[in-house]
Design an enzyme around this catalytic site. Structure first.
Site, PDB file in Angstrom:
ATOM      1  N   ARG A  64       0.822  -1.202   0.000  1.00  0.00           N
ATOM      2  CA  ARG A  64       0.000   0.000   0.000  1.00  0.00           C
ATOM      3  C   ARG A  64       0.862   1.261   0.000  1.00  0.00           C
ATOM      4  NH1 ARG A  64      -5.208   0.305   0.857  1.00  0.00           N
ATOM      5  NH2 ARG A  64      -5.251  -1.882   1.445  1.00  0.00           N
ATOM      6  N   ASP A 139     -10.311   0.170  -5.775  1.00  0.00           N
ATOM      7  CA  ASP A 139     -10.494  -0.384  -4.435  1.00  0.00           C
ATOM      8  C   ASP A 139     -10.341  -1.893  -4.405  1.00  0.00           C
ATOM      9  OD1 ASP A 139     -10.927   2.076  -3.370  1.00  0.00           O
ATOM     10  OD2 ASP A 139     -13.091   1.893  -3.175  1.00  0.00           O
ATOM     11  N   CYS A 219     -15.653   6.915  12.955  1.00  0.00           N
ATOM     12  CA  CYS A 219     -16.262   7.377  11.705  1.00  0.00           C
ATOM     13  C   CYS A 219     -17.528   6.574  11.415  1.00  0.00           C
ATOM     14  CB  CYS A 219     -15.264   7.214  10.560  1.00  0.00           C
ATOM     15  SG  CYS A 219     -15.943   7.622   8.932  1.00  0.00           S
ATOM     16  N   ASP A 247     -22.194  11.399   4.841  1.00  0.00           N
ATOM     17  CA  ASP A 247     -21.730  12.407   3.880  1.00  0.00           C
ATOM     18  C   ASP A 247     -21.450  13.758   4.514  1.00  0.00           C
ATOM     19  OD1 ASP A 247     -21.876  10.791   1.538  1.00  0.00           O
ATOM     20  OD2 ASP A 247     -24.042  11.052   1.494  1.00  0.00           O
TER      21      ASP A 247
END
Length: 381
Positions: A64, A139, A219, A247
Site C-alpha cells: 500500500r 479499491d 467514523c 456524507d
C-alpha cells in the site's frame, strides 16, 4: 522533440482522450515514486490503531505504501476521477427521523462495477495502441489512490482526508491504471483548504483527532459499513438515522459549490434509495434485502449488518410506530440484530413497558444479547 518524446506525447494524449470519451471527468498522470511521504503516514495511522478492525490495511502495508512493491514494472500511474455530485444537499434527510440516510455514493449502482468497466475499456484500447502492459484498480488492491490522485493533480487531500477538487469539490470516484509505459507527468495540486475547518466541525462523532487525520473507529462510514460487530453504545445516538455511510464532512466542503450534479454518466440516485422509510427497511428479510439492493454497494454488508444499522436509526427516531417492527426483530435469528432490537426498544418504549418486556429476555442464548438487555434496562430506569 525526439522520437521518444513524440511517442510519450502521443500515448499520453491518447489515454486522456480515451478517458474523456468513456465519461471520466478528470485524468492525470504521476510517477510510482510520487508519494514518498505515504509510508510514514500509513505507519503512523496503523500505529495509532485508527484503522479499527480493518486488519487488511496492516497486512498489505508494504504494498500500500509503495506502488512499486505492488508491481515492480510500473513506470506510470494514471488516475481517473468521475463526478458523482448529488443534485441536492444529502444532509436534508437527517432532519427526517422516520427516514433513513444512505450515503450518496451508494444510492446508485456499485461504483466499483461502473468505474472498473470503463477503466478496462480504456486499458484495452491503450494496451493495443502502445503495446505496453496495464493493470487497473478500483479499491480492489492495496493502492493509495487519494495520495496518488493528489500527486497527479486531480486535487488535494483535504482536512477530512478525502480528495478535494477545484472543479468537483469532494464528490469524485477514483480509479487507477498502472502501466509499463513511460508517460508524461502532470503537476501535483497544492492544498487549498487554508484555515477552513468546515469538514472537521461537521463530523457528528468527532472522528478527526486533528486536521488531515481520521480515526476510523469513530467514523460513521466505518461503523456502518466496515465494522462487523455490535456498535459501541456511546456511538449509537450520534449515528442518528445514517444507516449506510455518512456524507456530512464531504457535504460541508465549500469547494462543492463548483461541482455540478452528476448526470451524464447516469450516476444519479435511485429514487427509492434517497430517503427510504425506516419502517420499510426493518421489514426486509435476507431475500428481500438482496432484491431491494441488487446492484448497490449496500448489498455488500449483508442483511444482518444493515438491519443492525437500521435498528439504531429506529431507536434514534423515538417513533413508537416502529415498536412492532422492532419486537419482531427481537426474535431474529441473528444475535447482532436481536441485540440492536433491544437497544431500539429501550428507546421507543416507556421505561416500565420496556422493563416488563425485557424481563422475559434474560435467558437469551447469546451472551452479548443478554448484556444488551441488562445495559438497556439500566439506562431505561
Amino acid at each position: 522533440m525526439s522520437g521518444d518524446e513524440k511517442i510519450r506525447r502521443r500515448l499520453t494524449d491518447f489515454i486522456k482522450a480515451e478517458a474523456a470519451d468513456k465519461g471520466f471527468d478528470l485524468c492525470r498522470i504521476t510517477a510510482p515514486d510520487s508519494i514518498p511521504q505515504a509510508p510514514a503516514r500509513l505507519a503512523d495511522f496503523l500505529a495509532a490503531d485508527y484503522h479499527g478492525t480493518m486488519d487488511w490495511m496492516a497486512e498489505t502495508q508494504a504494498r500500500r505504501a509503495d506502488p512499486r512493491v505492488l508491481w515492480s514494472d510500473v513506470r506510470s500511474i494514471v488516475l481517473f476521477g468521475m463526478n458523482y455530485g448529488p443534485a441536492h444537499d444529502p444532509r436534508e434527510v437527517l432532519a427526517l427521523p422516520d427516514r433513513a440516510a444512505i450515503s450518496v455514493y451508494a444510492q446508485n449502482r456499485d461504483y466499483h462495477d461502473i468505474i472498473k468497466g470503463k477503466l478496462k475499456e480504456v486499458a484495452t484500447r491503450f494496451a493495443a495502441r502502445g503495446g505496453e502492459d496495464v493493470k487497473v484498480f478500483v479499491d480492489t488492491a492495496p493502492v493509495m489512490e487519494k495520495p496518488l490522485a493528489a500527486a497527479a493533480g486531480l486535487g488535494w487531500q483535504g482536512k477530512h482526508t478525502n480528495l478535494v477538487s477545484r472543479t468537483h469539490g469532494s464528490w469524485l470516484f477514483l480509479g487507477s491504471l498502472f502501466t509499463t509505459a513511460d508517460l508524461l507527468r502532470d503537476e501535483p495540486e497544492r492544498d487549498h483548504c487554508g484555515s477552513c475547518r468546515a469538514c472537521l466541525d461537521a463530523c457528528p462523532t468527532d472522528a478527526f483527532p486533528a486536521p488531515y487525520k481520521l480515526d476510523a473507529r469513530r467514523c460513521i462510514s466505518y461503523l456502518t459499513i466496515e465494522h462487523k460487530g455490535a456498535i459501541a453504545p456511546d456511538m449509537r445516538e450520534k449515528i442518528g438515522n445514517r444507516i449506510y455511510g455518512c456524507d456530512d464532512c464531504l457535504a460541508a466542503c465549500p469547494w462543492n459549490k463548483f461541482a455540478a450534479a452528476a448526470s451524464e454518466m447516469k450516476l444519479v440516485a435511485r429514487e427509492e434509495l434517497k430517503a427510504p422509510a425506516i419502517a420499510d427497511l426493518l421489514a426486509l428479510d435476507d431475500p428481500a434485502f438482496r432484491s431491494h439492493f441488487s446492484g448497490s454497494p449496500v448489498k455488500r454488508i449483508g442483511r444482518d449488518r444493515f438491519v443492525r444499522n437500521t435498528l439504531i436509526a429506529a431507536g434514534n427516531s423515538r417513533d413508537r410506530g416502529l415498536i412492532a417492527a422492532c419486537l419482531r426483530l427481537a426474535d431474529d435469528a441473528a444475535p447482532m440484530v436481536r441485540g440492536m432490537a433491544a437497544w431500539a426498544l429501550s428507546r421507543l418504549m416507556d421505561a416500565g413497558e420496556f422493563e416488563r418486556f425485557a424481563a422475559g429476555r434474560v435467558e437469551d442464548a447469546d451472551e452479548d444479547v443478554r448484556a444488551e438487555y441488562e445495559r438497556a434496562k439500566a439506562d431505561a430506569r
